[in-house]
Enzyme design. Structure first.
Site, PDB file in Angstrom:
ATOM      1  N   THR A 175     -15.383   0.539  -2.817  1.00 40.53           N
ATOM      2  CA  THR A 175     -14.566   0.146  -1.662  1.00 40.53           C
ATOM      3  C   THR A 175     -15.432  -0.189  -0.449  1.00 40.53           C
ATOM      4  O   THR A 175     -15.156  -1.148   0.276  1.00 40.53           O
ATOM      5  CB  THR A 175     -13.644   1.334  -1.256  1.00 40.53           C
ATOM      6  OG1 THR A 175     -12.863   1.711  -2.376  1.00 40.53           O
ATOM      7  CG2 THR A 175     -12.772   0.988  -0.070  1.00 40.53           C
ATOM      8  N   ARG A 228     -11.975  -2.987 -11.468  1.00 41.38           N
ATOM      9  CA  ARG A 228     -12.558  -2.130 -10.424  1.00 41.38           C
ATOM     10  C   ARG A 228     -14.087  -2.141 -10.526  1.00 41.38           C
ATOM     11  O   ARG A 228     -14.790  -2.153  -9.525  1.00 41.38           O
ATOM     12  CB  ARG A 228     -12.082  -0.676 -10.578  1.00 41.38           C
ATOM     13  CG  ARG A 228     -10.630  -0.428 -10.309  1.00 41.38           C
ATOM     14  CD  ARG A 228     -10.234  -0.519  -8.873  1.00 41.38           C
ATOM     15  NE  ARG A 228     -10.841   0.430  -7.980  1.00 41.38           N
ATOM     16  CZ  ARG A 228     -10.570   0.503  -6.684  1.00 41.38           C
ATOM     17  NH1 ARG A 228      -9.690  -0.327  -6.136  1.00 41.38           N
ATOM     18  NH2 ARG A 228     -11.167   1.373  -5.906  1.00 41.38           N
ATOM     19  N   ARG A 287     -18.159  -6.944  -4.335  1.00 43.99           N
ATOM     20  CA  ARG A 287     -18.313  -6.385  -2.982  1.00 43.99           C
ATOM     21  C   ARG A 287     -19.793  -6.182  -2.634  1.00 43.99           C
ATOM     22  O   ARG A 287     -20.205  -6.387  -1.497  1.00 43.99           O
ATOM     23  CB  ARG A 287     -17.533  -5.079  -2.872  1.00 43.99           C
ATOM     24  CG  ARG A 287     -16.000  -5.308  -2.811  1.00 43.99           C
ATOM     25  CD  ARG A 287     -15.241  -4.064  -3.160  1.00 43.99           C
ATOM     26  NE  ARG A 287     -13.828  -4.126  -2.804  1.00 43.99           N
ATOM     27  CZ  ARG A 287     -12.952  -3.171  -3.073  1.00 43.99           C
ATOM     28  NH1 ARG A 287     -13.340  -2.084  -3.729  1.00 43.99           N
ATOM     29  NH2 ARG A 287     -11.688  -3.291  -2.705  1.00 43.99           N
ATOM     30  N   TYR A 329       0.835  -1.207   0.000  1.00 43.01           N
ATOM     31  CA  TYR A 329       0.000   0.000   0.000  1.00 43.01           C
ATOM     32  C   TYR A 329       0.872   1.261   0.000  1.00 43.01           C
ATOM     33  O   TYR A 329       1.951   1.266   0.605  1.00 43.01           O
ATOM     34  CB  TYR A 329      -0.911   0.013   1.238  1.00 43.01           C
ATOM     35  CG  TYR A 329      -2.104  -0.915   1.097  1.00 43.01           C
ATOM     36  CD1 TYR A 329      -3.118  -0.633   0.188  1.00 43.01           C
ATOM     37  CD2 TYR A 329      -2.209  -2.067   1.864  1.00 43.01           C
ATOM     38  CE1 TYR A 329      -4.220  -1.483   0.048  1.00 43.01           C
ATOM     39  CE2 TYR A 329      -3.300  -2.926   1.732  1.00 43.01           C
ATOM     40  CZ  TYR A 329      -4.308  -2.616   0.820  1.00 43.01           C
ATOM     41  OH  TYR A 329      -5.386  -3.451   0.683  1.00 43.01           O
ATOM     42  N   HIS A 366      -8.942  -6.901  -3.349  1.00 42.09           N
ATOM     43  CA  HIS A 366      -8.206  -5.684  -3.688  1.00 42.09           C
ATOM     44  C   HIS A 366      -8.057  -5.640  -5.196  1.00 42.09           C
ATOM     45  O   HIS A 366      -7.903  -6.682  -5.835  1.00 42.09           O
ATOM     46  CB  HIS A 366      -6.810  -5.704  -3.044  1.00 42.09           C
ATOM     47  CG  HIS A 366      -5.878  -4.701  -3.654  1.00 42.09           C
ATOM     48  ND1 HIS A 366      -5.837  -3.393  -3.229  1.00 42.09           N
ATOM     49  CD2 HIS A 366      -5.000  -4.798  -4.691  1.00 42.09           C
ATOM     50  CE1 HIS A 366      -4.955  -2.727  -3.974  1.00 42.09           C
ATOM     51  NE2 HIS A 366      -4.440  -3.562  -4.864  1.00 42.09           N
TER      52      HIS A 366
HETATM   53  N1  UDP Z   1     -10.563   0.750   4.321  1.00 41.65           N
HETATM   54  C1  UDP Z   1     -11.029   0.701   5.634  1.00 41.65           C
HETATM   55  N2  UDP Z   1     -11.711   1.792   6.142  1.00 41.65           N
HETATM   56  C2  UDP Z   1     -11.955   2.900   5.389  1.00 41.65           C
HETATM   57  C3  UDP Z   1     -11.485   2.945   4.041  1.00 41.65           C
HETATM   58  C4  UDP Z   1     -10.797   1.841   3.546  1.00 41.65           C
HETATM   59  O1  UDP Z   1     -10.821  -0.270   6.331  1.00 41.65           O
HETATM   60  O2  UDP Z   1     -12.586   3.826   5.907  1.00 41.65           O
HETATM   61  C5  UDP Z   1      -9.808  -0.417   3.787  1.00 41.65           C
HETATM   62  C6  UDP Z   1     -10.643  -1.300   2.840  1.00 41.65           C
HETATM   63  O3  UDP Z   1     -10.380  -2.657   3.115  1.00 41.65           O
HETATM   64  C7  UDP Z   1     -10.088  -0.886   1.466  1.00 41.65           C
HETATM   65  C8  UDP Z   1      -8.620  -0.597   1.788  1.00 41.65           C
HETATM   66  O4  UDP Z   1      -8.693   0.046   3.066  1.00 41.65           O
HETATM   67  O5  UDP Z   1     -10.254  -1.897   0.515  1.00 41.65           O
HETATM   68  C9  UDP Z   1      -7.861   0.277   0.824  1.00 41.65           C
HETATM   69  O6  UDP Z   1      -8.576   1.460   0.611  1.00 41.65           O
HETATM   70  P1  UDP Z   1      -8.735   2.102  -0.829  1.00 41.65           P
HETATM   71  O7  UDP Z   1      -9.293   3.475  -0.623  1.00 41.65           O
HETATM   72  O8  UDP Z   1      -7.476   2.002  -1.621  1.00 41.65           O
HETATM   73  O9  UDP Z   1      -9.885   1.204  -1.485  1.00 41.65           O
HETATM   74  P2  UDP Z   1      -9.851   0.063  -2.618  1.00 41.65           P
HETATM   75  O10 UDP Z   1      -8.819   0.453  -3.633  1.00 41.65           O
HETATM   76  O11 UDP Z   1      -9.530  -1.230  -1.932  1.00 41.65           O
HETATM   77  O12 UDP Z   1     -11.224   0.069  -3.200  1.00 41.65           O
HETATM   78 MG    MG Z   2      -6.974   1.213  -3.432  1.00 43.94          MG
END
Ligand code: UDP
Ligand code: MG
Length: 203
Positions: free
Chosen positions: A133, A127, A144, A58, A167
């Site tokens: 997310t 995506r 999701r 990350y 992810h």
């Molecule tokens: N996440 C979380 N709380 C939040 C936002 C994100 O636990 O308020 C976690 C969630 O598992 C997410 C990951 O952090 O998939 C990475 O966040 P990102 O914004 O990159 O989302 P993604 O790319 O996974 O959709």
């Molecule tokens: Mg992300």
């Protein structure tokens, strides 16, 4: 004759079936949804990653961390929840740092399945198949949206990351970093998919 240029629409994306996806027996479902869209799996393995490995998967930059905090705060605002009361802070950067730590813990809880996916606009396509997310906001029909129901209001207030099955890389830069981070060159394979002739050939 000029060598034929690779079509720029063909991209590679990195996908992880996260620990909750693996433990709920959804590995096949994730792969199947990607394959049935016409995307190609060109790398695949199960891994139990170390904290360090997930930590450097990350991004570390402040803007990404603040964005992570911001995602949850939008939901808190919508539902009239005061983050200070539950998370001890109103600061998005501080909240983002907490979420990042929970996220790294979450991804090391159990094995994950890592994949390299190739296809037309693969980054955006994956995506779209994954969905928002935040599972509470993810459309039905997305992975999701169909298989998870978590929310920042449930997860972050309990001091854990949101469980959202998978992810997927967000940008070409993210994809490049993530593929190189999880896969050696010789673990990625080139082969033709039979149905691509029907999907893309000129009649
Ligand atoms: N996440 C979380 N709380 C939040 C936002 C994100 O636990 O308020 C976690 C969630 O598992 C997410 C990951 O952090 O998939 C990475 O966040 P990102 O914004 O990159 O989302 P993604 O790319 O996974 O959709
Ligand atoms: Mg992300």
């Amino acid at each position: 004759m000029q060598p034929k240029k690779k079509n720029p629409s063909i991209e590679r994306s990195f996908v992880l079936v996260k620990p909750d996806g693996v433990q709920r027996g959804l590995i096949g479902e994730v792969i199947s949804r990607l394959e049935s869209r016409g995307l190609k799996v060109i790398g695949l393995k199960m891994v139990r990653p170390s904290l360090e490995h997930v930590d450097s998967h990350y991004p570390q930059d402040e803007a990404w961390i603040e964005r992570l905090g911001h995602k949850g705060f939008t939901v808190f605002e919508e539902y009239g929840i005061d983050p200070k009361e539950y998370m001890g802070t109103n600061d998005k950067k501080e909240a983002g740092k907490m979420v990042r730590k929970w996220l790294v813990d979450y991804l090391t809880e159990a094995p994950v399945v890592a994949m390299v996916i190739e296809g037309v606009h693969a980054i955006d396509m994956v995506r779209k198949i994954a969905g928002n997310t935040l599972p509470s906001k993810a459309d039905i029909g997305t992975i999701r949206g169909d298989y998870s129901v978590d929310s920042p209001a449930a997860a972050n207030l309990e001091g854990r990351a949101i469980k959202n099955i998978m992810h997927a890389s967000e940008t070409p830069q993210e994809a490049e970093h993530e593929i190189a981070h999880w896969f050696a060159q010789e673990e990625i394979f080139e082969y033709p998919l039979a149905h691509h002739a029907a999907m893309y050939s000129k009649l």
